[in-house]
Design an enzyme around this catalytic site. Structure first.
Site, PDB file in Angstrom:
ATOM      1  N   ARG A 146     -19.856  -9.938  77.383  1.00 34.40           N
ATOM      2  CA  ARG A 146     -18.733 -10.907  77.363  1.00 34.40           C
ATOM      3  C   ARG A 146     -18.835 -11.866  76.174  1.00 34.40           C
ATOM      4  O   ARG A 146     -18.509 -13.055  76.293  1.00 34.40           O
ATOM      5  CB  ARG A 146     -18.661 -11.719  78.663  1.00 34.40           C
ATOM      6  CG  ARG A 146     -18.412 -10.904  79.892  1.00 34.40           C
ATOM      7  CD  ARG A 146     -17.011 -10.290  79.924  1.00 34.40           C
ATOM      8  NE  ARG A 146     -16.883  -9.489  81.123  1.00 34.40           N
ATOM      9  CZ  ARG A 146     -17.277  -8.209  81.195  1.00 34.40           C
ATOM     10  NH1 ARG A 146     -17.763  -7.585  80.134  1.00 34.40           N
ATOM     11  NH2 ARG A 146     -17.147  -7.538  82.315  1.00 34.40           N
ATOM     12  N   SER A 196     -12.789 -13.059  87.207  1.00 30.96           N
ATOM     13  CA  SER A 196     -14.020 -13.705  87.691  1.00 30.96           C
ATOM     14  C   SER A 196     -14.260 -14.944  86.849  1.00 30.96           C
ATOM     15  O   SER A 196     -14.064 -14.916  85.639  1.00 30.96           O
ATOM     16  CB  SER A 196     -15.207 -12.764  87.525  1.00 30.96           C
ATOM     17  OG  SER A 196     -15.043 -11.653  88.356  1.00 30.96           O
ATOM     18  N   GLU A 285     -17.123 -17.436  82.260  1.00 32.36           N
ATOM     19  CA  GLU A 285     -16.610 -16.320  81.449  1.00 32.36           C
ATOM     20  C   GLU A 285     -15.241 -16.735  80.909  1.00 32.36           C
ATOM     21  O   GLU A 285     -14.836 -16.335  79.819  1.00 32.36           O
ATOM     22  CB  GLU A 285     -16.483 -15.096  82.370  1.00 32.36           C
ATOM     23  CG  GLU A 285     -15.894 -13.884  81.704  1.00 32.36           C
ATOM     24  CD  GLU A 285     -15.947 -12.648  82.609  1.00 32.36           C
ATOM     25  OE1 GLU A 285     -16.872 -12.528  83.435  1.00 32.36           O
ATOM     26  OE2 GLU A 285     -15.047 -11.814  82.469  1.00 32.36           O
TER      27      GLU A 285
END
Ligand SMILES: Cc1cc2nc3c(=O)[nH]c(=O)nc-3n(C[C@H](O)[C@H](O)[C@H](O)COP(=O)(O)OP(=O)(O)OC[C@H]3O[C@@H](n4cnc5c(N)ncnc54)[C@H](O)[C@@H]3O)c2cc1C
Length: 294
Positions: A146, A196, A285
């Site tokens: 990520r 998420s 994230e």
């Protein structure tokens, strides 16, 4: 423009100015006149403050897919995934169902079910801060979980080229359908969320003591942040109009009318509880815009 009209979370105050670009020339013209801007794709990974964004927001809708495969960064990731499946090109099929654009996906090295957007990238065309067009190799993109160079350098991703593997379209379609069925359970249609919220934790970075306790929870080399959040009671918790899914502790959802402030405070509360209990710092994230880091 209210950013709540743009983000999948449906939260965010006004942008000082808001422009959509549909060609590279439009983008160049716009940034020649404005040096301070935020480029966005689909708004699928943003938590924007209630005060909004005190600069120009540029929504990238520069689209196009050619060959096997180069793609303009404003193309929807789903359109690229569909194209790759139809053309019998393997490597992107498990990214089916991830909202947003190719540019947004490359920025955050989006992924799911063991596949990431960077797996088969060979190079990218970018517009540097100095407004120079450059072709850079995959290595220069510094992809990791990520993460990418674009989070540090703020260059604009314009086009991305992949070298995908040949496969049977029917097989790829089957794989994508299986992924989509799982995703629809986690993310029912119409859900107001940014995906998420926290990053999972790379198993190698965990202490031996914790790793022993959670070894059966490791998936694709990572400990889901949701496992830790669940341990501190996050499932089903809420603050004002923001709640955490009762089936997934890393899924923070806007019931409707929720604010960035409530979202932020709820996320912060559970990040602190995880820190206290496990001495692990959860990292978002999702990109926090005009908000302090958690
Ligand atoms: C229901 C749901 C499910 C999700 N599931 C997943 C998942 O399984 N896996 C996953 O990884 N993510 C998931 N996400 C998060 C999100 O979809 C991805 O992060 C997606 O790649 C974001 O793309 P976007 O175009 O919406 O980016 P945006 O949210 O618009 O922007 C995200 C960041 O990218 C930057 N950016 C965007 N375009 C460019 C560009 N051309 N050049 C430079 N920087 C750029 C922006 O400045 C911003 O910092 C999910 C989100 C939702 C709502």
């Amino acid at each position: 423009m209210l950013m709540s009209k743009i983000t999948t979370l449906q939260i965010g105050g006004p942008a000082k100015d808001f422009q959509i670009v549909r060609s590279e020339q439009e983008l160049l013209d716009l940034i020649k006149k404005n040096s301070d801007f935020l480029i966005i794709g689909g708004g699928g990974n943003l938590l924007v403050s209630d005060e909004g964004i005190d600069k120009l927001v540029i929504k990238n809708e520069i689209t196009g897919i050619s060959g096997d495969v180069s793609v303009k960064s404003g193309t929807l990731l789903q359109d690229l995934v569909n194209y790759s499946i139809e053309h019998g090109l393997a490597g992107l099929q498990k990214l089916t169902g991830i909202p947003g654009t190719v540019g947004g996906a490359v920025y955050g090295n989006a992924g799911a079910y063991g596949q990431t957007i960077s797996d088969y990238i060979t190079h990218a065309v970018i517009l540097s801060k100095a407004k120079n067009l450059k072709t850079i190799t995959k290595n220069s993109c510094l992809f990791s979980y990520r993460d990418s160079i674009f989070k540090k350098k703020k260059d604009i991703i314009l086009e991305v080229t992949f070298q995908l593997e040949n496969a049977e379209p029917a097989e790829l379609k089957k794989e994508a359908e299986a992924v989509l069925a799982k995703r629809l359970i986690k993310y029912p249609l119409g859900i107001k969320c940014p995906g998420s919220f926290f990053k999972n934790i790379i198993a190698e970075t965990l202490s031996k003591e914790i790793l022993e306790k959670v070894s059966d929870k490791i998936i694709y080399g990572k400990l889901p942040a949701g496992t830790l959040l669940e341990e501190v009671g996050a499932k089903g918790a809420s603050l004002d109009n923001i709640y955490i899914a009762d089936y997934h502790a890393n899924l923070f959802i806007n019931k409707g009318g929720g604010t960035a402030k409530s979202f932020y405070n709820l996320a912060k509360k559970y990040a602190l509880l995880v820190k206290e209990k496990f001495n692990i710092t959860l990292e978002p994230e999702v990109q926090l815009i005009n908000l302090p880091s958690l």
